[in-house]
Motif scaffolding. Structure first.
Motif, PDB file in Angstrom:
ATOM      1  N   ASP A  10      -9.318  -4.793 -40.332  1.00  9.63           N
ATOM      2  CA  ASP A  10     -10.247  -4.821 -39.201  1.00  9.63           C
ATOM      3  C   ASP A  10     -10.291  -3.489 -38.454  1.00  9.63           C
ATOM      4  O   ASP A  10     -11.321  -3.116 -37.898  1.00  9.63           O
ATOM      5  N   SER A  11      -9.158  -2.785 -38.447  1.00  9.68           N
ATOM      6  CA  SER A  11      -9.154  -1.506 -37.723  1.00  9.68           C
ATOM      7  C   SER A  11      -9.366  -0.320 -38.673  1.00  9.68           C
ATOM      8  O   SER A  11      -9.218   0.831 -38.256  1.00  9.68           O
ATOM      9  N   SER A  12      -9.711  -0.613 -39.925  1.00 11.18           N
ATOM     10  CA  SER A  12      -9.881   0.486 -40.886  1.00 11.18           C
ATOM     11  C   SER A  12     -11.196   1.231 -40.635  1.00 11.18           C
ATOM     12  O   SER A  12     -12.114   0.717 -39.990  1.00 11.18           O
ATOM     13  N   LEU A  13     -11.261   2.442 -41.164  1.00 12.01           N
ATOM     14  CA  LEU A  13     -12.418   3.321 -40.937  1.00 12.01           C
ATOM     15  C   LEU A  13     -13.001   3.782 -42.263  1.00 12.01           C
ATOM     16  O   LEU A  13     -12.319   3.700 -43.307  1.00 12.01           O
ATOM     17  N   PRO A  14     -14.248   4.251 -42.266  1.00 10.70           N
ATOM     18  CA  PRO A  14     -14.820   4.778 -43.502  1.00 10.70           C
ATOM     19  C   PRO A  14     -13.895   5.817 -44.127  1.00 10.70           C
ATOM     20  O   PRO A  14     -13.301   6.627 -43.401  1.00 10.70           O
ATOM     21  N   GLY A  15     -13.770   5.744 -45.447  1.00 11.21           N
ATOM     22  CA  GLY A  15     -12.894   6.681 -46.138  1.00 11.21           C
ATOM     23  C   GLY A  15     -11.510   6.117 -46.368  1.00 11.21           C
ATOM     24  O   GLY A  15     -10.741   6.658 -47.163  1.00 11.21           O
ATOM     25  N   GLN A  16     -11.171   5.009 -45.687  1.00  7.52           N
ATOM     26  CA  GLN A  16      -9.847   4.405 -45.883  1.00  7.52           C
ATOM     27  C   GLN A  16      -9.940   3.264 -46.898  1.00  7.52           C
ATOM     28  O   GLN A  16     -10.996   2.636 -47.057  1.00  7.52           O
ATOM     29  N   THR A  17      -8.804   2.976 -47.545  1.00  2.00           N
ATOM     30  CA  THR A  17      -8.774   2.000 -48.635  1.00  2.00           C
ATOM     31  C   THR A  17      -9.262   0.617 -48.192  1.00  2.00           C
ATOM     32  O   THR A  17      -9.977  -0.058 -48.920  1.00  2.00           O
ATOM     33  N   LEU A  18      -8.861   0.203 -47.001  1.00  7.53           N
ATOM     34  CA  LEU A  18      -9.172  -1.170 -46.569  1.00  7.53           C
ATOM     35  C   LEU A  18     -10.590  -1.332 -46.007  1.00  7.53           C
ATOM     36  O   LEU A  18     -10.987  -2.435 -45.648  1.00  7.53           O
ATOM     37  N   TYR A  19     -11.341  -0.243 -45.918  1.00  3.19           N
ATOM     38  CA  TYR A  19     -12.670  -0.333 -45.286  1.00  3.19           C
ATOM     39  C   TYR A  19     -13.602  -1.272 -46.075  1.00  3.19           C
ATOM     40  O   TYR A  19     -14.389  -2.013 -45.490  1.00  3.19           O
ATOM     41  N   GLY A  20     -13.468  -1.243 -47.394  1.00  4.73           N
ATOM     42  CA  GLY A  20     -14.289  -2.132 -48.231  1.00  4.73           C
ATOM     43  C   GLY A  20     -14.022  -3.597 -47.919  1.00  4.73           C
ATOM     44  O   GLY A  20     -14.941  -4.416 -47.878  1.00  4.73           O
ATOM     45  N   ILE A  21     -12.748  -3.920 -47.686  1.00 12.57           N
ATOM     46  CA  ILE A  21     -12.389  -5.312 -47.351  1.00 12.57           C
ATOM     47  C   ILE A  21     -12.976  -5.690 -45.992  1.00 12.57           C
ATOM     48  O   ILE A  21     -13.477  -6.790 -45.788  1.00 12.57           O
ATOM     49  N   LYS A  22     -12.954  -4.735 -45.064  1.00  9.05           N
ATOM     50  CA  LYS A  22     -13.536  -4.984 -43.736  1.00  9.05           C
ATOM     51  C   LYS A  22     -15.029  -5.334 -43.856  1.00  9.05           C
ATOM     52  O   LYS A  22     -15.501  -6.309 -43.264  1.00  9.05           O
ATOM     53  N   LEU A  23     -15.752  -4.537 -44.669  1.00  6.74           N
ATOM     54  CA  LEU A  23     -17.194  -4.789 -44.836  1.00  6.74           C
ATOM     55  C   LEU A  23     -17.429  -6.129 -45.541  1.00  6.74           C
ATOM     56  O   LEU A  23     -18.357  -6.866 -45.203  1.00  6.74           O
ATOM     57  N   ALA A  24     -16.564  -6.442 -46.526  1.00  9.89           N
ATOM     58  CA  ALA A  24     -16.711  -7.718 -47.240  1.00  9.89           C
ATOM     59  C   ALA A  24     -16.469  -8.892 -46.302  1.00  9.89           C
ATOM     60  O   ALA A  24     -17.162  -9.913 -46.348  1.00  9.89           O
ATOM     61  N   ALA A  25     -15.469  -8.746 -45.407  1.00 10.22           N
ATOM     62  CA  ALA A  25     -15.182  -9.816 -44.447  1.00 10.22           C
ATOM     63  C   ALA A  25     -16.377 -10.020 -43.504  1.00 10.22           C
ATOM     64  O   ALA A  25     -16.719 -11.143 -43.144  1.00 10.22           O
ATOM     65  N   GLU A  26     -17.030  -8.916 -43.141  1.00 10.36           N
ATOM     66  CA  GLU A  26     -18.217  -9.033 -42.276  1.00 10.36           C
ATOM     67  C   GLU A  26     -19.349  -9.758 -43.003  1.00 10.36           C
ATOM     68  O   GLU A  26     -20.072 -10.563 -42.417  1.00 10.36           O
ATOM     69  N   GLN A  27     -19.495  -9.461 -44.299  1.00 11.52           N
ATOM     70  CA  GLN A  27     -20.546 -10.137 -45.071  1.00 11.52           C
ATOM     71  C   GLN A  27     -20.244 -11.621 -45.218  1.00 11.52           C
ATOM     72  O   GLN A  27     -21.147 -12.462 -45.209  1.00 11.52           O
ATOM     73  N   ALA A  28     -18.945 -11.946 -45.328  1.00 10.56           N
ATOM     74  CA  ALA A  28     -18.557 -13.362 -45.402  1.00 10.56           C
ATOM     75  C   ALA A  28     -18.902 -14.062 -44.094  1.00 10.56           C
ATOM     76  O   ALA A  28     -19.411 -15.187 -44.085  1.00 10.56           O
ATOM     77  N   GLN A  29     -18.652 -13.373 -42.986  1.00 16.70           N
ATOM     78  CA  GLN A  29     -19.012 -13.931 -41.670  1.00 16.70           C
ATOM     79  C   GLN A  29     -20.523 -14.167 -41.602  1.00 16.70           C
ATOM     80  O   GLN A  29     -20.998 -15.184 -41.096  1.00 16.70           O
ATOM     81  N   MET A  30     -21.282 -13.218 -42.151  1.00 14.70           N
ATOM     82  CA  MET A  30     -22.741 -13.346 -42.158  1.00 14.70           C
ATOM     83  C   MET A  30     -23.174 -14.543 -43.007  1.00 14.70           C
ATOM     84  O   MET A  30     -24.112 -15.266 -42.661  1.00 14.70           O
ATOM     85  N   ALA A  31     -22.476 -14.755 -44.114  1.00 14.64           N
ATOM     86  CA  ALA A  31     -22.841 -15.852 -45.011  1.00 14.64           C
ATOM     87  C   ALA A  31     -22.679 -17.209 -44.331  1.00 14.64           C
ATOM     88  O   ALA A  31     -23.333 -18.172 -44.690  1.00 14.64           O
ATOM     89  N   PHE A  32     -21.799 -17.261 -43.325  1.00 13.08           N
ATOM     90  CA  PHE A  32     -21.597 -18.524 -42.611  1.00 13.08           C
ATOM     91  C   PHE A  32     -22.365 -18.568 -41.296  1.00 13.08           C
ATOM     92  O   PHE A  32     -22.126 -19.404 -40.443  1.00 13.08           O
ATOM     93  N   THR A  33     -23.261 -17.630 -41.125  1.00 14.37           N
ATOM     94  CA  THR A  33     -24.146 -17.633 -39.954  1.00 14.37           C
ATOM     95  C   THR A  33     -25.532 -17.986 -40.472  1.00 14.37           C
ATOM     96  O   THR A  33     -26.074 -17.269 -41.305  1.00 14.37           O
ATOM     97  N   PHE A  34     -26.091 -19.115 -40.006  1.00 18.08           N
ATOM     98  CA  PHE A  34     -27.240 -19.652 -40.720  1.00 18.08           C
ATOM     99  C   PHE A  34     -28.609 -19.340 -40.120  1.00 18.08           C
ATOM    100  O   PHE A  34     -29.554 -19.151 -40.832  1.00 18.08           O
ATOM    101  N   SER A  35     -28.714 -19.270 -38.812  1.00 16.39           N
ATOM    102  CA  SER A  35     -30.071 -19.107 -38.270  1.00 16.39           C
ATOM    103  C   SER A  35     -30.466 -17.624 -38.234  1.00 16.39           C
ATOM    104  O   SER A  35     -29.615 -16.735 -38.165  1.00 16.39           O
ATOM    105  N   GLN A  36     -31.759 -17.422 -38.272  1.00 18.19           N
ATOM    106  CA  GLN A  36     -32.308 -16.068 -38.234  1.00 18.19           C
ATOM    107  C   GLN A  36     -31.894 -15.367 -36.935  1.00 18.19           C
ATOM    108  O   GLN A  36     -31.542 -14.195 -36.928  1.00 18.19           O
ATOM    109  N   TYR A  37     -31.943 -16.125 -35.848  1.00 17.92           N
ATOM    110  CA  TYR A  37     -31.597 -15.594 -34.526  1.00 17.92           C
ATOM    111  C   TYR A  37     -30.150 -15.116 -34.514  1.00 17.92           C
ATOM    112  O   TYR A  37     -29.846 -13.985 -34.108  1.00 17.92           O
ATOM    113  N   SER A  38     -29.242 -15.985 -34.978  1.00 14.95           N
ATOM    114  CA  SER A  38     -27.816 -15.631 -34.945  1.00 14.95           C
ATOM    115  C   SER A  38     -27.504 -14.489 -35.894  1.00 14.95           C
ATOM    116  O   SER A  38     -26.680 -13.625 -35.601  1.00 14.95           O
ATOM    117  N   LYS A  39     -28.160 -14.496 -37.056  1.00 17.50           N
ATOM    118  CA  LYS A  39     -27.932 -13.400 -38.014  1.00 17.50           C
ATOM    119  C   LYS A  39     -28.381 -12.069 -37.403  1.00 17.50           C
ATOM    120  O   LYS A  39     -27.703 -11.051 -37.532  1.00 17.50           O
TER     121      LYS A  39
END
Lengths: 180, 288
Positions: free
Chosen positions: B117-146
């Motif tokens: 969560d505290s990783s930055l671009p260029g760091q190894t864990l940054y990809g996992i951070k972005l993937a976790a955000e996409q997972a959060q998006m996948a569980f957000t259903f309405s257009q408004y909330s997305k």
């Protein structure tokens, strides 16, 4: 009834116009039903929205049973309120509840006093579960006695008796608060 | 008449009166006149019932109703486009992949996701951070909330840019800016054609020119509120929320820009231009 059945069938196919009609027909009364139970407009708004989202997700499994569609929505709303109250009871007291306590100190003049939603909600909580349900359905949902009887699985006479005892109890609690 | 008979009579009269109060707007006095034999017993009950009914007859706020209707219609449209899907089926293929990856990650050690969560671009864990955000998006259903979540993610990139600026990492700021642009593109894709009667905001190109002029003027941008973030009375809840988020991100970028080194200043200016240009495009779609 047939018209509503057609609407529901179209809604099951995710027809937007049909859903919009069912939504508009039921939104305000579901809000009122929840508001009187939770005593907080903003919480009631959130819960009402959740009821419709749940209905949308479950509509494909809905089966018509010769009762109004609102009876199905009522079940969802009722469960939603139960869940909410259960979760709320595990949380510490909020500022809202402190406000409610504060208003309880004011002299009560039953019907002459300008009653607030929170106060009515608090008074209702002192009734039995069945009495609460009758008052909520009659006053907020504006449901006729026959429909209340159908939803609660009781005879109309029994609902009238419950309504009578509920109003007497409501008055008693208000008078007790007034004297206290 | 025995006591039972009287009680039943009161019950019947009470119910008949309530029906008149609810459906015909009768007052208590009219009911009492209708049932003079029970008036004494009925009056206190009807007083309480009538007052309770008036209190219970509360309606939701108009702003809330508009927002709720918008979200609900969006959710119906979403379901209509794919009616068979259940909760997991509602997640697109990339979302399933992300979710599965997260499940695996959680099984192998949830700390990894938390650490990212505290990783930055260029760091190894940054990809996992972005993937976790996409997972959060996948569980957000309405257009408004997305839409709101994507705006929050864009502001997360702004926070990353601030830290990268302190560290003087220009290339990584570019990566965060590119990711931020991706978030705005997602908002645009979500909202294309969604709202009618929109106010036409200045085109994105005009915003671009305006901000370049701002930057070149050398004045402090912290004292300026870009036109697109100014609230107006006809804004919807979504537009108001986006303007709040936009102003927060704008101020974050401007603070970074004011502390920029000569090396990071050009990339921060670019980030600010991308941010404002993107918001201008978003408001062209969702503003009204």
């Amino acid at each position: 009834m047939q018209e509503e059945r057609d609407l529901v069938n179209r809604a099951k196919e995710y027809d937007q116009e049909a859903f919009a009609k069912l939504y508009e027909d039921n939104f305000d009364r579901i809000f009122r039903y929840i508001a009187i139970k939770v005593g907080n407009r903003m919480e009631a708004e959130d819960l009402t929205q959740q009821v419709f989202m749940k209905a949308l997700k479950a509509i494909s499994s809905y089966k018509w049973r010769e009762v109004p569609f609102s009876a199905w929505l009522y079940k969802i709303a009722s469960n939603q309120v139960v869940d909410y109250i259960r979760k709320k009871s595990r949380q510490p007291e909020t500022e809202l509840n402190e406000d409610i306590t504060a208003t309880d100190d004011r002299p009560y003049k039953t019907a002459e006093k300008k009653m607030e939603l929170e106060e009515l909600s608090q008074a209702l909580k002192k009734l039995t579960a069945l009495q609460q349900e009758v008052i909520s359905l009659r006053f907020s949902w504006e449901m006729p006695i026959a429909e209340v009887a159908s939803i609660m699985g009781k005879k109309e006479g029994a609902i009238k008796a419950l309504q009578h005892s509920a109003i007497k109890a409501l008055r008693k609690h208000m008078v007790v608060e007034d004297n206290g | 008449m025995d006591n039972n008979g009287v009680e039943q009579g009161i019950e019947q009269a009470l119910d008949a009166c309530l029906e008149k109060i609810i459906s015909s707007g009768w007052g208590v006095e009219e009911c009492l006149a209708e049932y003079p034999d029970y008036a004494t017993a009925l009056q206190p009950l009807l007083d309480v019932a009538s007052a309770s009914y008036k209190v219970a007859n509360v309606n939701p706020g108009e702003n809330f109703k508009a927002k709720a209707r918008y979200e609900f219609n969006a959710a119906v449209a979403d379901m209509a486009s794919n009616p068979k899907r259940q909760w997991f089926e509602m997640v697109p293929i990339w979302g399933k992949a992300v979710t599965m990856m997260l499940v695996v990650t959680l099984i192998s050690g949830g700390a990894l996701v938390a650490a990212s969560d505290s990783s930055l671009p260029g760091q190894t864990l940054y990809g996992i951070k972005l993937a976790a955000e996409q997972a959060q998006m996948a569980f957000t259903f309405s257009q408004y909330s997305k839409t709101e979540l994507y705006a929050d993610l864009a502001n997360k990139r702004v926070s990353e840019i601030a830290i990268l600026n302190d560290a003087g990492k220009t290339e990584e700021i570019n990566i965060a800016t590119h990711q931020m642009e991706t978030e705005f593109e997602a908002i645009v894709n979500l909202n294309v054609g969604s709202v009618e009667n929109k106010i036409i905001y200045p085109p994105a190109t005009a915003q671009h020119d305006q901000i370049v002029t701002f930057i070149e003027s050398g004045d402090s941008l912290l004292t300026r509120t870009p036109d697109i973030f100014m609230l107006c009375s006809s804004d919807t809840d979504l537009v108001c929320n986006l303007k709040d988020k936009g102003m927060t991100g704008y101020l974050g970028l401007v603070k970074s820009l004011e502390m920029a080194s000569p090396e990071t200043q050009p990339v921060l200016e670019e980030a600010l231009i991308v941010y404002l240009r993107s918001y201008a495009t978003v408001f062209e779609l969702v503003g009204r």
